[in-house]
Structure formats: structure tokens, C-alpha cells
Write a protein that holds these residues in place. Structure first.
Motif, PDB file in Angstrom:
ATOM      1  N   GLN A 285     -30.542 -51.590 -49.583  1.00 20.33           N
ATOM      2  CA  GLN A 285     -29.782 -49.950 -48.497  1.00 20.33           C
ATOM      3  C   GLN A 285     -29.147 -50.659 -47.498  1.00 20.33           C
ATOM      4  N   SER A 286     -30.034 -51.891 -46.807  1.00 24.01           N
ATOM      5  CA  SER A 286     -29.444 -51.861 -45.896  1.00 24.01           C
ATOM      6  C   SER A 286     -27.770 -52.709 -46.252  1.00 24.01           C
ATOM      7  N   LEU A 287     -28.100 -53.981 -46.577  1.00 25.59           N
ATOM      8  CA  LEU A 287     -26.045 -53.891 -46.985  1.00 25.59           C
ATOM      9  C   LEU A 287     -24.917 -53.216 -47.983  1.00 25.59           C
ATOM     10  N   LEU A 288     -25.430 -52.146 -48.443  1.00 23.69           N
ATOM     11  CA  LEU A 288     -24.645 -51.049 -49.422  1.00 23.69           C
ATOM     12  C   LEU A 288     -25.271 -50.366 -49.538  1.00 23.69           C
ATOM     13  N   ASN A 289     -24.435 -49.011 -49.442  1.00 21.25           N
ATOM     14  CA  ASN A 289     -24.513 -47.599 -49.821  1.00 21.25           C
ATOM     15  C   ASN A 289     -25.016 -47.074 -51.221  1.00 21.25           C
ATOM     16  N   PHE A 290     -26.236 -47.010 -51.822  1.00 21.46           N
ATOM     17  CA  PHE A 290     -25.269 -46.702 -53.018  1.00 21.46           C
ATOM     18  C   PHE A 290     -26.877 -45.721 -53.868  1.00 21.46           C
ATOM     19  N   GLU A 291     -25.819 -45.056 -54.135  1.00 19.61           N
ATOM     20  CA  GLU A 291     -26.616 -43.759 -55.016  1.00 19.61           C
ATOM     21  C   GLU A 291     -26.850 -43.861 -56.578  1.00 19.61           C
ATOM     22  N   PHE A 292     -28.200 -44.054 -56.309  1.00 15.34           N
ATOM     23  CA  PHE A 292     -28.875 -44.107 -58.336  1.00 15.34           C
ATOM     24  C   PHE A 292     -28.687 -43.108 -59.358  1.00 15.34           C
ATOM     25  N   THR A 293     -28.103 -43.360 -60.220  1.00 11.60           N
ATOM     26  CA  THR A 293     -27.744 -42.419 -61.457  1.00 11.60           C
ATOM     27  C   THR A 293     -29.898 -42.087 -61.062  1.00 11.60           C
ATOM     28  N   GLN A 294     -29.632 -40.709 -61.763  1.00 14.08           N
ATOM     29  CA  GLN A 294     -30.970 -39.727 -61.581  1.00 14.08           C
ATOM     30  C   GLN A 294     -31.973 -40.347 -63.234  1.00 14.08           C
ATOM     31  N   PHE A 295     -33.239 -41.147 -62.595  1.00  5.57           N
ATOM     32  CA  PHE A 295     -33.919 -41.304 -64.218  1.00  5.57           C
ATOM     33  C   PHE A 295     -33.908 -40.419 -65.557  1.00  5.57           C
ATOM     34  N   GLU A 296     -34.019 -39.075 -65.504  1.00  8.37           N
ATOM     35  CA  GLU A 296     -33.884 -38.811 -67.048  1.00  8.37           C
ATOM     36  C   GLU A 296     -32.621 -38.432 -67.219  1.00  8.37           C
ATOM     37  N   GLU A 297     -31.836 -38.586 -66.877  1.00  5.81           N
ATOM     38  CA  GLU A 297     -29.977 -38.826 -67.116  1.00  5.81           C
ATOM     39  C   GLU A 297     -30.064 -39.983 -67.206  1.00  5.81           C
ATOM     40  N   ALA A 298     -30.445 -41.049 -66.681  1.00  7.54           N
ATOM     41  CA  ALA A 298     -30.927 -42.396 -67.329  1.00  7.54           C
ATOM     42  C   ALA A 298     -31.577 -42.978 -68.728  1.00  7.54           C
ATOM     43  N   ILE A 299     -32.593 -41.929 -69.065  1.00 14.23           N
ATOM     44  CA  ILE A 299     -33.174 -42.173 -70.102  1.00 14.23           C
ATOM     45  C   ILE A 299     -32.100 -41.832 -71.306  1.00 14.23           C
ATOM     46  N   ARG A 300     -31.839 -40.520 -70.624  1.00 14.25           N
ATOM     47  CA  ARG A 300     -30.995 -39.185 -71.983  1.00 14.25           C
ATOM     48  C   ARG A 300     -30.271 -40.330 -72.497  1.00 14.25           C
ATOM     49  N   LYS A 301     -29.166 -41.019 -71.034  1.00 16.36           N
ATOM     50  CA  LYS A 301     -27.551 -42.152 -71.809  1.00 16.36           C
ATOM     51  C   LYS A 301     -28.163 -43.197 -72.870  1.00 16.36           C
ATOM     52  N   THR A 302     -29.532 -43.525 -72.253  1.00 19.44           N
ATOM     53  CA  THR A 302     -29.899 -44.735 -73.263  1.00 19.44           C
ATOM     54  C   THR A 302     -30.590 -44.166 -74.775  1.00 19.44           C
ATOM     55  N   ILE A 303     -30.966 -43.280 -74.940  1.00 19.23           N
ATOM     56  CA  ILE A 303     -30.874 -42.734 -76.209  1.00 19.23           C
ATOM     57  C   ILE A 303     -29.759 -42.213 -76.852  1.00 19.23           C
ATOM     58  N   LEU A 304     -28.626 -41.699 -76.160  1.00 14.50           N
ATOM     59  CA  LEU A 304     -27.810 -42.167 -77.253  1.00 14.50           C
ATOM     60  C   LEU A 304     -26.913 -43.244 -77.127  1.00 14.50           C
ATOM     61  N   PHE A 305     -27.235 -43.899 -75.925  1.00 17.93           N
ATOM     62  CA  PHE A 305     -26.716 -45.206 -76.744  1.00 17.93           C
ATOM     63  C   PHE A 305     -27.736 -45.949 -77.760  1.00 17.93           C
ATOM     64  N   GLU A 306     -28.426 -45.668 -78.061  1.00 18.89           N
ATOM     65  CA  GLU A 306     -29.595 -46.370 -78.996  1.00 18.89           C
ATOM     66  C   GLU A 306     -29.346 -45.608 -80.711  1.00 18.89           C
ATOM     67  N   LYS A 307     -29.020 -44.331 -80.373  1.00 20.67           N
ATOM     68  CA  LYS A 307     -28.516 -43.867 -81.734  1.00 20.67           C
ATOM     69  C   LYS A 307     -27.257 -44.206 -82.082  1.00 20.67           C
ATOM     70  N   LYS A 308     -26.060 -43.853 -81.466  1.00 18.22           N
ATOM     71  CA  LYS A 308     -24.925 -44.364 -81.703  1.00 18.22           C
ATOM     72  C   LYS A 308     -25.208 -45.692 -82.223  1.00 18.22           C
ATOM     73  N   ARG A 309     -26.212 -46.983 -81.294  1.00 16.70           N
ATOM     74  CA  ARG A 309     -25.692 -48.315 -82.368  1.00 16.70           C
ATOM     75  C   ARG A 309     -27.155 -48.345 -83.327  1.00 16.70           C
ATOM     76  N   LEU A 310     -27.937 -47.381 -83.461  1.00 12.41           N
ATOM     77  CA  LEU A 310     -28.465 -47.317 -85.161  1.00 12.41           C
ATOM     78  C   LEU A 310     -27.551 -46.275 -86.274  1.00 12.41           C
ATOM     79  N   ASN A 311     -26.801 -45.789 -85.932  1.00 14.63           N
ATOM     80  CA  ASN A 311     -25.835 -45.278 -86.894  1.00 14.63           C
ATOM     81  C   ASN A 311     -24.541 -45.897 -87.456  1.00 14.63           C
TER      82      ASN A 311
END
Length: 311
Positions: A285-311
Motif C-alpha cells: 500500500q505504501s508503493l501504490l494506491n490500490f482499490e480492491f474488488t469487493q469480495f462478494e463481487e469477485a465471487i459473483r464474477k468467478t461463478i460467471l466464469f465457471e458457468k461459461k467455462r462449463l457451457n
């Protein structure tokens, strides 16, 4: 006209490597780089504008041919042939396939004047069980697996080669990454749990699920890597995580909100698994100012990826 630099990417067909390639391709800030992937396995589905070579980076002849051809200025080392659990099955293979292979790489880099290497280490395995609220880079490392011992030893050789031969390094001790392009069935509980639910299969959990760890969305990890690259950060060992802990049972309950069919089977924990850790990311954090993706949003995006990969 700006001269293009060539980057050798090890592990480019893996989880994080594929995310690095995807980010590189869509970000115009890095048009002055060519990425050349060296992989032990042939990749049938290849990205346009990315060059692929088949071979083992433990093979000096292959490295000589590549460095002669491409005149690399940087190496991104994201490759590993083991996991914390599998590394103990054959420790000599772990040493030969990861540690000695990396030393071979460093010797070739020295020979051809390539003076930058990015190394993805482990934010859990190198520290071992610490029982601290957060773990800083200054903590004494006490690995509980061959995987962690080898990662830590590679770190030490990177520092040695910098002191003796001027090869600059950037060591990133990464928390548990998850997200798109994950395919492993052995490591990465979030993706595996989602995949199991989508396939109507049971997920095995080591222990009782109360273990709490630092998890990092892979999109954030890759953005951080390229931010460090752009800023020219070198010769540092940096924890890269979210700085937050998430209990595994709560993660599974979050997944169940989207995939209620998820079933869990709790089995005995493994001695090689670091059960609880949260990285102190103050240095990052001292080297860069970074805003993380919200955890639940990251989970949701990961579910979308896995669904697409299986289809």
C-alpha cells in the motif's frame, strides 16, 4: 519509434499466466512489450500476438535458443510443478523441477544480460503457521511443506544473484488467488467449490471449515503486477493480498447464495496446509494506491466464469 521489449513468461498456460496475457492484450499502456510463453505442454488454443514455445525451462539448450532468438529484457516466473500437498510426494522432483530449474534460468539470464525477473512466491506456504493477526515481510519464515521450502530458497537465490550479478528481482508473496482461467482440481478452494456445485458434486474441505485466510481476486493481482512493472519497483519482497481474512465456511455460504446445491464433506486436515493467515500489505500500500474488488463481487464474477467455462 519506441523499441519493443521481449518478456519471457513461464507458466503462461497456467491460471495466473493466462490472466497476465489477457490483461496485457487489452491494456494499451504495454504495447511496447512482446510476450513469449515457454510451456512444458503444447497449447492448442493460442492467443493472437503471443508467441508460444514448447519446452522445459530446466533445459539450458532450450533457454539458450530462446534467449539468443528473443534477447529478453525481463522474465515473469509464474511456473511451478507442485502444490503444497503434492510437493512432499517426491521432494527430489520438487527440487529438480522448481529450484534447480530456476537456478538454470538465472544462469542463462546472467549469460545473456537479462537483468529483471518477477517471481511469484507464496504468501502462505513460505511463512508457515504463524498464529498472528497479520504477517509482514519481516516475519521469520518457517514453511511446513517442500513447496514452501523451495519457494523460500528460490527467493534467497534471487537476492544472491542480485548482489553478485546485478539481476534485479521483484518477489511477490501472493495470497490465495481465485478467479477466471482457474482449472486446477488440487488447489484453489473457491473455484473448486463453485465448479463442484455447478457439476452437482461434493466439495471436500480439509478440517472443519473454520480456517481463515487471505484471498485475492486474480484480476486485482494482475493489475498490481503491472502497476509495479510500470512504476519500476525492483529488489523488494512484497506481500500481495487483500489484507483481509475470510473464514472458509462463510465463503461457502456466500457461494450457496448463488448456488444452493453446493454440498460439503469435511475431512481430516493436511499437515502441509497453512490453516490461518492474513498478509500485512502495508508495504504494498505504501508503493501504490490500490482499490480492491469487493469480495462478494469477485465471487459473483468467478461463478460467471465457471458457468461459461462449463457451457
Amino acid at each position: 519509434m519506441q523499441i519493443k521489449e521481449n518478456i519471457l513468461l513461464l507458466g503462461g498456460n497456467g491460471f495466473i499466466g493466462k490472466n497476465i496475457i489477457a490483461y496485457f492484450k487489452k491494456n494499451n499502456s504495454f504495447l511496447n512489450y512482446h510476450i513469449i510463453v515457454l510451456s512444458r505442454k503444447f497449447q492448442h488454443k493460442r492467443d493472437v500476438d503471443i508467441f508460444y514455445e514448447v519446452g522445459d525451462y530446466a533445459n539450458k539448450e532450450i533457454l539458450d535458443a530462446l534467449f539468443s532468438k528473443w534477447n529478453f529484457t525481463k522474465v515473469f516466473h509464474c511456473a511451478t510443478s507442485t502444490t503444497p500437498l503434492s510437493s512432499g510426494n517426491n521432494i527430489l522432483n520438487d527440487i529438480n523441477g522448481n529450484l534447480l530449474a530456476t537456478i538454470c534460468l538465472l544462469d542463462v539470464m546472467k549469460e545473456y544480460g537479462c537483468n529483471y525477473i518477477l517471481y511469484l512466491s507464496s504468501g502462505g506456504a513460505v511463512y508457515g503457521e504463524k498464529h498472528l493477526n497479520t504477517i509482514s515481510e519481516k516475519e521469520i519464515c518457517d514453511p511446513v511443506s517442500s513447496y514452501g521450502v523451495v519457494k523460500l530458497t528460490i527467493e534467497n537465490y534471487l537476492r544472491l544473484y542480485q548482489k553478485q550479478y546485478g539481476i534485479n528481482y521483484l518477489i511477490l508473496r501472493v495470497a490465495n488467488p481465485f478467479g477466471k482461467f482457474h482449472t486446477s482440481e488440487k488447489q484453489g478452494v473457491i473455484n473448486i467449490a463453485i465448479r463442484r456445485a455447478l457439476k452437482n458434486e461434493i466439495i471436500e474441505v480439509w478440517g472443519d471449515g473454520t480456517q481463515s485466510k487471505d484471498y485475492l481476486f486474480v484480476d486485482d493481482l494482475v493489475k498490481i503486477i503491472f502497476r509495479f512493472l510500470k512504476q519500476g519497483v525492483v529488489n523488494k519482497t512484497i506481500n500481495v493480498g487483500s489484507g483481509e481474512i475470510h473464514q472458509l465456511n462463510r465463503i461457502l455460504n456466500t457461494i450457496k447464495i448463488y448456488l444452493p446445491i453446493l454440498e460439503v464433506d469435511y475431512i481430516a486436515s493436511k499437515i502441509t496446509d497453512v490453516k490461518d493467515f492474513c498478509l500485512d500489505i502495508s508495504l504494498m500500500q505504501s508503493l501504490l494506491n490500490f482499490e480492491f474488488t469487493q469480495f462478494e463481487e469477485a465471487i459473483r464474477k468467478t461463478i460467471l466464469f465457471e458457468k461459461k467455462r462449463l457451457n
